[in-house]
Design a protein around this motif. Structure first.
Motif, PDB file in Angstrom:
ATOM      1  N   GLN A  97      25.445 -17.555   3.631  1.00  0.00           N
ATOM      2  CA  GLN A  97      25.980 -16.948   4.847  1.00  0.00           C
ATOM      3  C   GLN A  97      27.465 -17.293   5.019  1.00  0.00           C
ATOM      4  OE1 GLN A  97      23.704 -17.906   8.303  1.00  0.00           O
ATOM      5  NE2 GLN A  97      24.786 -16.404   9.561  1.00  0.00           N
ATOM      6  N   ILE A  98      27.773 -18.568   4.801  1.00  0.00           N
ATOM      7  CA  ILE A  98      29.172 -18.990   4.880  1.00  0.00           C
ATOM      8  C   ILE A  98      29.997 -18.245   3.840  1.00  0.00           C
ATOM      9  CG2 ILE A  98      30.732 -20.949   4.539  1.00  0.00           C
ATOM     10  CD1 ILE A  98      28.413 -22.736   5.616  1.00  0.00           C
ATOM     11  N   ALA A  99      29.433 -18.125   2.627  1.00  0.00           N
ATOM     12  CA  ALA A  99      30.145 -17.442   1.541  1.00  0.00           C
ATOM     13  C   ALA A  99      30.426 -15.984   1.903  1.00  0.00           C
ATOM     14  CB  ALA A  99      29.333 -17.531   0.250  1.00  0.00           C
ATOM     15  N   MET A 100      29.434 -15.324   2.491  1.00  0.00           N
ATOM     16  CA  MET A 100      29.626 -13.909   2.845  1.00  0.00           C
ATOM     17  C   MET A 100      30.721 -13.758   3.898  1.00  0.00           C
ATOM     18  SD  MET A 100      27.827 -12.247   0.724  1.00  0.00           S
ATOM     19  CE  MET A 100      28.271 -10.623   1.332  1.00  0.00           C
ATOM     20  N   ASN A 101      30.746 -14.693   4.851  1.00  0.00           N
ATOM     21  CA  ASN A 101      31.817 -14.655   5.855  1.00  0.00           C
ATOM     22  C   ASN A 101      33.184 -14.815   5.204  1.00  0.00           C
ATOM     23  OD1 ASN A 101      30.071 -14.295   7.958  1.00  0.00           O
ATOM     24  ND2 ASN A 101      29.911 -16.473   8.454  1.00  0.00           N
ATOM     25  N   LEU A 102      33.251 -15.740   4.246  1.00  0.00           N
ATOM     26  CA  LEU A 102      34.526 -15.979   3.569  1.00  0.00           C
ATOM     27  C   LEU A 102      34.929 -14.773   2.720  1.00  0.00           C
ATOM     28  CD1 LEU A 102      34.017 -19.702   2.584  1.00  0.00           C
ATOM     29  CD2 LEU A 102      35.808 -18.805   4.070  1.00  0.00           C
ATOM     30  N   LEU A 103      33.949 -14.154   2.074  1.00  0.00           N
ATOM     31  CA  LEU A 103      34.244 -12.971   1.268  1.00  0.00           C
ATOM     32  C   LEU A 103      34.785 -11.858   2.154  1.00  0.00           C
ATOM     33  CD1 LEU A 103      31.307 -12.826  -1.300  1.00  0.00           C
ATOM     34  CD2 LEU A 103      33.729 -13.134  -1.774  1.00  0.00           C
ATOM     35  N   HIS A 104      34.215 -11.759   3.331  1.00  0.00           N
ATOM     36  CA  HIS A 104      34.692 -10.771   4.285  1.00  0.00           C
ATOM     37  C   HIS A 104      36.149 -11.064   4.648  1.00  0.00           C
ATOM     38  CE1 HIS A 104      34.519  -7.831   7.458  1.00  0.00           C
ATOM     39  NE2 HIS A 104      35.026  -8.725   8.303  1.00  0.00           N
ATOM     40  N   LYS A 105      36.404 -12.344   4.846  1.00  0.00           N
ATOM     41  CA  LYS A 105      37.746 -12.782   5.232  1.00  0.00           C
ATOM     42  C   LYS A 105      38.786 -12.450   4.165  1.00  0.00           C
ATOM     43  CE  LYS A 105      39.921 -17.069   6.646  1.00  0.00           C
ATOM     44  NZ  LYS A 105      39.635 -18.421   7.112  1.00  0.00           N
ATOM     45  N   VAL A 106      38.419 -12.616   2.895  1.00  0.00           N
ATOM     46  CA  VAL A 106      39.381 -12.305   1.835  1.00  0.00           C
ATOM     47  C   VAL A 106      39.262 -10.843   1.378  1.00  0.00           C
ATOM     48  CG1 VAL A 106      39.516 -14.690   1.026  1.00  0.00           C
ATOM     49  CG2 VAL A 106      37.894 -13.121  -0.055  1.00  0.00           C
TER      50      VAL A 106
ATOM     51  N   LYS B 254      34.640  -8.961 -14.097  1.00  0.00           N
ATOM     52  CA  LYS B 254      34.810  -7.585 -13.613  1.00  0.00           C
ATOM     53  C   LYS B 254      35.904  -7.474 -12.546  1.00  0.00           C
ATOM     54  CE  LYS B 254      31.094  -5.801 -15.751  1.00  0.00           C
ATOM     55  NZ  LYS B 254      30.922  -6.950 -16.671  1.00  0.00           N
ATOM     56  N   LEU B 255      36.578  -8.596 -12.243  1.00  0.00           N
ATOM     57  CA  LEU B 255      37.552  -8.593 -11.161  1.00  0.00           C
ATOM     58  C   LEU B 255      38.982  -8.575 -11.698  1.00  0.00           C
ATOM     59  CD1 LEU B 255      35.989 -11.426  -8.964  1.00  0.00           C
ATOM     60  CD2 LEU B 255      35.731  -8.969  -8.633  1.00  0.00           C
ATOM     61  N   SER B 256      39.897  -8.064 -10.886  1.00  0.00           N
ATOM     62  CA  SER B 256      41.317  -8.131 -11.231  1.00  0.00           C
ATOM     63  C   SER B 256      41.827  -9.534 -10.917  1.00  0.00           C
ATOM     64  CB  SER B 256      42.090  -7.115 -10.409  1.00  0.00           C
ATOM     65  OG  SER B 256      42.157  -7.551  -9.063  1.00  0.00           O
ATOM     66  N   GLY B 257      43.019  -9.841 -11.398  1.00  0.00           N
ATOM     67  CA  GLY B 257      43.590 -11.166 -11.161  1.00  0.00           C
ATOM     68  C   GLY B 257      43.702 -11.503  -9.682  1.00  0.00           C
ATOM     69  N   GLY B 258      44.178 -10.539  -8.921  1.00  0.00           N
ATOM     70  CA  GLY B 258      44.334 -10.768  -7.478  1.00  0.00           C
ATOM     71  C   GLY B 258      42.999 -11.030  -6.807  1.00  0.00           C
ATOM     72  N   GLN B 259      42.000 -10.275  -7.234  1.00  0.00           N
ATOM     73  CA  GLN B 259      40.656 -10.480  -6.674  1.00  0.00           C
ATOM     74  C   GLN B 259      40.112 -11.844  -7.063  1.00  0.00           C
ATOM     75  OE1 GLN B 259      38.836  -6.977  -8.358  1.00  0.00           O
ATOM     76  NE2 GLN B 259      39.027  -5.815  -6.447  1.00  0.00           N
ATOM     77  N   LYS B 260      40.338 -12.224  -8.317  1.00  0.00           N
ATOM     78  CA  LYS B 260      39.867 -13.539  -8.765  1.00  0.00           C
ATOM     79  C   LYS B 260      40.478 -14.643  -7.919  1.00  0.00           C
ATOM     80  CE  LYS B 260      39.111 -12.504 -13.637  1.00  0.00           C
ATOM     81  NZ  LYS B 260      39.627 -12.573 -14.989  1.00  0.00           N
ATOM     82  N   GLN B 261      41.771 -14.520  -7.666  1.00  0.00           N
ATOM     83  CA  GLN B 261      42.427 -15.588  -6.921  1.00  0.00           C
ATOM     84  C   GLN B 261      41.940 -15.628  -5.475  1.00  0.00           C
ATOM     85  OE1 GLN B 261      43.280 -18.327  -7.561  1.00  0.00           O
ATOM     86  NE2 GLN B 261      45.433 -18.400  -8.151  1.00  0.00           N
ATOM     87  N   ARG B 262      41.643 -14.468  -4.907  1.00  0.00           N
ATOM     88  CA  ARG B 262      41.109 -14.467  -3.537  1.00  0.00           C
ATOM     89  C   ARG B 262      39.728 -15.113  -3.508  1.00  0.00           C
ATOM     90  NH1 ARG B 262      42.283  -8.406  -3.310  1.00  0.00           N
ATOM     91  NH2 ARG B 262      40.960  -8.183  -1.473  1.00  0.00           N
TER      92      ARG B 262
ATOM     93  N   MET C 284      49.798  -7.439  -7.560  1.00  0.00           N
ATOM     94  CA  MET C 284      48.657  -8.151  -6.983  1.00  0.00           C
ATOM     95  C   MET C 284      49.069  -9.409  -6.221  1.00  0.00           C
ATOM     96  SD  MET C 284      46.095  -7.722 -10.089  1.00  0.00           S
ATOM     97  CE  MET C 284      45.545  -6.081 -10.513  1.00  0.00           C
ATOM     98  N   VAL C 285      50.350  -9.715  -6.304  1.00  0.00           N
ATOM     99  CA  VAL C 285      50.831 -10.931  -5.636  1.00  0.00           C
ATOM    100  C   VAL C 285      50.634 -10.813  -4.123  1.00  0.00           C
ATOM    101  CG1 VAL C 285      52.917 -12.278  -5.133  1.00  0.00           C
ATOM    102  CG2 VAL C 285      52.462 -11.519  -7.463  1.00  0.00           C
ATOM    103  N   GLY C 286      50.942  -9.634  -3.609  1.00  0.00           N
ATOM    104  CA  GLY C 286      50.907  -9.425  -2.159  1.00  0.00           C
ATOM    105  C   GLY C 286      49.568  -9.733  -1.530  1.00  0.00           C
ATOM    106  N   GLU C 287      48.477  -9.266  -2.157  1.00  0.00           N
ATOM    107  CA  GLU C 287      47.155  -9.444  -1.553  1.00  0.00           C
ATOM    108  C   GLU C 287      46.773 -10.923  -1.459  1.00  0.00           C
ATOM    109  OE1 GLU C 287      43.961  -8.495  -4.962  1.00  0.00           O
ATOM    110  OE2 GLU C 287      45.539  -6.972  -4.903  1.00  0.00           O
ATOM    111  N   VAL C 288      47.232 -11.716  -2.436  1.00  0.00           N
ATOM    112  CA  VAL C 288      46.923 -13.149  -2.407  1.00  0.00           C
ATOM    113  C   VAL C 288      47.764 -13.846  -1.341  1.00  0.00           C
ATOM    114  CG1 VAL C 288      47.021 -15.296  -3.735  1.00  0.00           C
ATOM    115  CG2 VAL C 288      46.146 -13.212  -4.793  1.00  0.00           C
ATOM    116  N   LEU C 289      49.039 -13.497  -1.305  1.00  0.00           N
ATOM    117  CA  LEU C 289      49.922 -14.106  -0.298  1.00  0.00           C
ATOM    118  C   LEU C 289      49.441 -13.759   1.117  1.00  0.00           C
ATOM    119  CD1 LEU C 289      53.484 -13.665  -1.840  1.00  0.00           C
ATOM    120  CD2 LEU C 289      51.948 -15.628  -1.964  1.00  0.00           C
ATOM    121  N   GLU C 290      48.931 -12.555   1.271  1.00  0.00           N
ATOM    122  CA  GLU C 290      48.412 -12.110   2.571  1.00  0.00           C
ATOM    123  C   GLU C 290      47.294 -13.048   3.051  1.00  0.00           C
ATOM    124  OE1 GLU C 290      49.456 -10.205   5.379  1.00  0.00           O
ATOM    125  OE2 GLU C 290      50.547  -9.694   3.541  1.00  0.00           O
ATOM    126  N   VAL C 291      46.369 -13.343   2.125  1.00  0.00           N
ATOM    127  CA  VAL C 291      45.258 -14.244   2.468  1.00  0.00           C
ATOM    128  C   VAL C 291      45.792 -15.627   2.828  1.00  0.00           C
ATOM    129  CG1 VAL C 291      43.254 -15.463   1.510  1.00  0.00           C
ATOM    130  CG2 VAL C 291      43.555 -13.027   1.062  1.00  0.00           C
TER     131      VAL C 291
END
Lengths: 216, 241
Positions: B115-124, B136-144, B171-178
């Motif tokens: 449940q905590i994980a799903m909340n965090l996934l939602h957050k990122v 199966k993920l892009s670099g930015g997704q992996k880092q999030r 992909m830098v932007g999406e990580v910095l955003e988080v």
């Protein structure tokens, strides 16, 4: 064809021998894998004497012929063991040395970042080994392990020299009975091949199953 | 929150950290900048003892953590770390990556951890990737995901080791955003980065390192607008042009 006629005529002897070979292989693999795991943890341990002991073991068992090891275990030790047990001990001890080296390559091949990530999350060294390193190491060395298992199947044939009635022993018996070396021995080769080929297919399937998900 | 005293780190003959003193305060976002080989990453990695200091003391929440008697694992639970190379566990799904440590280390139940994980996934922004494998993920997704994984332990501080250096530019932007939203929530953060714009915008304090020590520190305005030390001036001239 003479080969298939001989196979058919002596099918019971071939099957019986193959059964012994198979059982011998399975027991040796089990013994070898457990001992191999023990050895690799000794080799990677912090304790110097354990490391030394494991290294010495591996060098000695890789550096002397299996035939000599088998004969020593069966004839030259003060404790008496039956033929089957001697076979399992000899093949198991020998393959443990090879398996330990395969496992070590696998463990050391896991990216350092994986360990750092796990440890940074507060996982202990043991947890990191169990949940992160070993599962990845086993995946990466599965082909090499499969190869070693195939070698084990074939190498069990050495027990014929101590008179254990495995596939090779029975095939040789058939040879002397029939006076036809070609069909009797090629028959044995065919049965061995069926076993090794099945093993190779089995490992291949396992590899594909594990790799569909996490191929990087 | 973190206090570093006279920290030295040697790799054989290389003297990477040469007596660093620093302090990270609760709720602060500290950005460490400096040329390659200046010891930024090593300093960060010493903070959670992924790198063992050769000399000096590191205090976390008042306790010296690099003493033999100290329980390192317990401290690391409270310090999240994000790596340049993501280091997701390739043999586990995203969800398992995030829940493994909470279950094994904190003893959370599977359902609670998920449940905590799903909340965090939602957050990122990656709720739909829970059952996917990292490959199966892009670099930015992996880092999030890596950030979510670290956050699942409810850390008191987050350490970022060049989190965007291995990413494709888009992909830098999406990580910095988080990371930005994390900073806004008041998370204490130490970030080693080459993203000067981000450092300026999000950092409360900038540490400039060179030659194994902190040469200059101050607010982003002080360091970026009016650097005092010649080496800081030279470095900023090079990076900003």
């Amino acid at each position: 064809m003479a080969v298939f006629e001989t196979l058919w005529e002596y099918k019971e002897m071939y099957l019986q021998g193959a059964g012994v070979t198979l059982l011998l292989t399975l027991c040796s693999i089990l013994f070898g894998v457990i001992l191999g795991f023990g050895l690799v943890f000794m080799r990677l341990s912090e304790v110097k004497s354990l490391r030394w002991l494991a290294t010495a073991y591996i060098e000695v068992f890789r550096g002397t012929p299996l035939l000599v090891q088998l004969l020593i275990i069966y004839f030259a030790l003060p404790i008496q063991v039956d033929k089957f047990t001697a076979g399992v001990i000899a093949v198991g001890l020998n393959s443990a040395a090879y398996l330990a080296e395969i496992f070590r390559a696998g463990i050391q091949g896991v990216d350092k970042g994986q360990v750092e990530a796990a440890r940074s999350l507060g996982m202990t060294q043991k947890q990191t080994m169990r949940f992160i390193v070993i599962p990845q190491a086993l995946r990466s060395v599965l082909p090499a392990i499969g190869n070693e298992f195939i070698v084990i199947i074939k190498e069990t044939s050495i027990v014929m020299v101590i008179g254990l009635a495995d596939l090779m022993y029975n095939a040789d018996l058939i040879r002397t009975k029939t006076y036809q070396p070609f069909p009797s021995l090629v028959g044995a080769a065919i049965v061995y091949f069926i076993m090794t080929f099945s093993m190779s297919k089995l490992i291949g399937r396992l590899e594909r199953k594990l790799n569909t998900n996490d191929k990087n | 929150m973190i206090k570093i005293e006279q920290l030295h780190k040697r790799f054989g003959k290389l003297h990477i950290l040469q007596g660093v003193n620093a302090e990270i305060r609760q709720g602060e976002v500290v950005v460490v900048i400096g040329p390659s080989g200046s010891g930024k990453s090593t300093l960060l990695r010493c903070m959670n003892l992924i790198e063992e200091p050769s000399d000096g003391k590191i205090y976390f929440e008042g306790q010296c953590i690099n003493e033999k008697a100290h329980d390192v694992n317990n401290t690391r639970e409270k310090m999240g770390m994000v790596f340049q190379s993501f280091n997701l566990f390739p043999h586990m799904t995203v969800l398992d990556n995030i829940t493994l440590a909470p279950i094994k280390v904190k003893g959370q139940s599977k359902s609670e951890a998920e449940q905590i994980a799903m909340n965090l996934l939602h957050k990122v922004g990656l709720s739909d990737k829970a059952h996917v494998y990292p490959s199966k993920l892009s670099g930015g997704q992996k880092q999030r995901i890596a950030i979510a994984r670290a956050l699942a332990m409810k850390p008191h501080v987050m350490l970022f080791d060049e989190p965007t250096s291995a990413l494709d530019p888009e992909m830098v932007g999406e990580v910095l955003e988080v990371m930005k939203s994390l900073a806004q929530e008041g998370m204490t953060m130490v970030i080693v980065t080459h993203e000067m714009g981000f450092a300026k915008e999000v950092g409360d304090r900038i540490l400039f390192m060179d030659g194994g020590n902190i040469v200059e520190e101050g607010t982003p305005e002080e360091v970026f607008q009016a650097p005092k030390h010649p080496r800081t001036q030279e470095f900023l001239r090079k990076v900003i042009n």
